[in-house]
Design an enzyme around this catalytic site. Structure first.
Site, PDB file in Angstrom:
ATOM      1  N   SER A 186       0.850  -1.180   0.000  1.00  0.00           N
ATOM      2  CA  SER A 186       0.000   0.000   0.000  1.00  0.00           C
ATOM      3  C   SER A 186       0.886   1.230   0.000  1.00  0.00           C
ATOM      4  O   SER A 186       2.048   1.174   0.414  1.00  0.00           O
ATOM      5  CB  SER A 186      -0.866  -0.004   1.265  1.00  0.00           C
ATOM      6  OG  SER A 186      -1.511   1.232   1.452  1.00  0.00           O
ATOM      7  N   TYR A 219      -1.565  -1.069  10.389  1.00  0.00           N
ATOM      8  CA  TYR A 219      -1.601  -1.184   8.930  1.00  0.00           C
ATOM      9  C   TYR A 219      -0.312  -0.631   8.325  1.00  0.00           C
ATOM     10  O   TYR A 219       0.309  -1.265   7.474  1.00  0.00           O
ATOM     11  CB  TYR A 219      -2.827  -0.458   8.387  1.00  0.00           C
ATOM     12  CG  TYR A 219      -3.074  -0.696   6.922  1.00  0.00           C
ATOM     13  CD1 TYR A 219      -3.764  -1.826   6.502  1.00  0.00           C
ATOM     14  CD2 TYR A 219      -2.632   0.202   5.952  1.00  0.00           C
ATOM     15  CE1 TYR A 219      -4.009  -2.053   5.161  1.00  0.00           C
ATOM     16  CE2 TYR A 219      -2.867  -0.017   4.618  1.00  0.00           C
ATOM     17  CZ  TYR A 219      -3.556  -1.150   4.210  1.00  0.00           C
ATOM     18  OH  TYR A 219      -3.782  -1.369   2.879  1.00  0.00           O
TER      19      TYR A 219
END
Length: 171
Positions: free
Chosen positions: A143, A157
């Site tokens: 990401s 995350y």
């Protein structure tokens, strides 16, 4: 240029929705036999239904955080198809309570288990087969949060997606 992946076996984790399903759609359209896996039976079924309208696909219910189940899934794919040519590690989660001030230890463990350990377990499970068959491709989905930490995406995350980049470089 049109590329045919006829005869190739592709395993996509998190393949029932999102980025995983988009990858599965592209790869099945290119002629690969695609095996999608995910924890959610309804997403897997919906994804599989869409994929089978385009080509050859199947689904396996799997939690990538379960190391033993991951190895069993990889072994089963190889037993049925003789190979795994491509692994797309797309399974990933986040937690709603993601800022460090409210992030629980359990939520941290859950995100790490899926996003990082699950990525490792799947890559580790396919590497012996890929080496024995003389090649293969592992695609690990990270990401922008792996490069640019943000309060929006949260500590767990951010940390796991940065670690996925490091794991990918190590592979």
């Amino acid at each position: 240029m049109q590329t045919s992946l006829a005869g190739q076996v592709v395993w996509i984790t998190g393949g029932g929705s999102g980025i995983g399903l988009a990858a599965a759609t592209a790869l099945v359209t290119a002629g690969a036999h695609v095996v999608i896996s995910g924890r959610n039976a309804a997403s897997n079924a919906a994804g599989l239904d869409a994929l089978q309208k385009l080509g050859s696909a199947e689904s396996v219910q799997l939690d990538v955080a379960d190391r033993v189940a991951v190895q069993a899934a990889a072994d089963d794919i190889v037993a049925r198809h003789g190979r795994i040519d491509v692994l797309v590690n797309s399974a990933g989660i986040n937690t709603p309570q993601r800022s460090l001030g409210v992030l629980s230890a359990q939520a941290w463990d859950d995100v790490v288990a899926v996003n990082l350990s699950g990525t490792f377990y799947c890559a580790h499970a396919v590497l012996p087969t890929m080496r024995a068959q003389g090649g293969g491709l592992i695609i690990n989905v990270s990401s922008w949060a792996g490069l640019y930490a943000s309060k929006l995406t949260g500590a767990a995350y951010n940390a796991t997606k940065r670690a996925v980049i490091a794991l990918t470089e190590s592979i």
